[in-house]
Scaffold this active site. Structure first.
Site: not given
Ligand code: XBP
Ligand code: MG
Length: 267
Positions: A24, A26
């Site tokens: 993953d 974020d």
């Molecule tokens: C986490 C998310 C993303 C980010 C924001 O992604 O839910 O929506 O919070 O990015 P991950 P965007 O699967 O990497 O943990 O505004 O581009 O959606």
């Molecule tokens: Mg994440």
């Protein structure tokens, strides 16, 4: 946070068929969500909106994966409707602000991330990114650490709107397995949130949870193991985990994890 064992790992260790590590972005590669929150708020201001998400509000709204979905939910819960196309416009603006924040100062990767990304090829493991975030955000995070050609490190990248159903739906992980032509037990996932763990598990993939700040109190049931982070020889966990020889995750641990999980599934 001391490592929590969610399920025994003292199973007979079958030689894993592990082929790929799916990460993953974020919260897993880096603690990005505070910058996302700032970017959302700057986008609201730039669009002439009074909306501003506090840390607590954002922590709650983070249960909704996907920035566009989160914007729509945030306004919906305040009983405010947005004009057609407004969500997309705000989100485009937000992404520009996020990228600008990342260009202004590179964000440190979490312990162990760079070591595992750089060492996967030598360990004969493929790498994948399986993320809800927009592709531009991944580049903004990784290019300062891995160079402009960072994509060459990965065998598959599935991001943002490439799948319709976002985490906790399994789509992002199923898309990665399809692209790599792998069975679920040939991969292991690394996630920071409950939704991410659920997504990987729904795709049948064993998953290591390394909770991020915004998800520290999540229920990580379903994860094979919950760790403070991936650790590093120069940044070992403060408290050792009984199932790991070192105070950090090695590729041998990932192979053992996948083997143990497959052994459990076959039992
Ligand atoms: C986490 C998310 C993303 C980010 C924001 O992604 O839910 O929506 O919070 O990015 P991950 P965007 O699967 O990497 O943990 O505004 O581009 O959606
Ligand atoms: Mg994440």
């Amino acid at each position: 946070m001391a490592p929590r064992r969610v399920s025994g790992m003292e199973q007979p260790v079958a030689e894993a068929r592990l082929v790929a590590v799916l990460l993953d972005v974020d919260g897993t590669l880096a603690e990005t969500e505070e910058r996302h929150r700032l970017a959302f708020n700057r986008a609201f201001a730039q669009c002439g909106l009074t909306e501003s998400w506090s840390v607590d509000t954002y922590r709650r709204l983070l249960r909704i994966t996907g920035g566009k979905e989160r914007i729509a939910a945030g306004f919906r819960e305040r009983g405010q409707s947005l004009a057609a196309g407004a969500v997309e416009q705000i989100h485009r603006c937000k992404t520009e602000h996020f990228v600008a924040l990342m260009q202004a100062s590179a964000l440190a990767l979490r312990p162990g991330v760079l070591r595992l990304l750089r060492g996967a090829n030598a360990a004969r493991l493929k790498l994948g990114l399986t993320t809800t975030t927009s592709p531009e955000n991944v580049h903004a995070l990784l290019a300062p650490h891995l160079g402009a050609n960072w994509r060459g490190l990965f065998d598959v990248i599935v991001a943002g709107d490439q799948v319709v159903a976002k985490k906790p739906a399994p789509d992002v992980y199923r898309a990665a397995l399809t692209a790599l032509r792998l069975a679920p037990d040939q991969a292991v996932a690394i996630e920071d949130s409950r939704a991410g763990v659920q997504s990987a598990r729904a795709a049948g993939i064993p998953v290591i949870a390394t909770p991020s700040v915004f998800f520290a109190d999540d229920d990580f049931s379903g994860a094979t193991v919950v760790l403070p982070n991936l650790g590093d020889p120069d940044a070992p966990w403060q408290r050792r985990h009984p199932s790991f020889d070192n105070g950090w995750v090695e590729f041998a641990d990932l192979k053992r994890l996948a083997g143990a999980e497959r052994g459990r599934a076959a039992a």
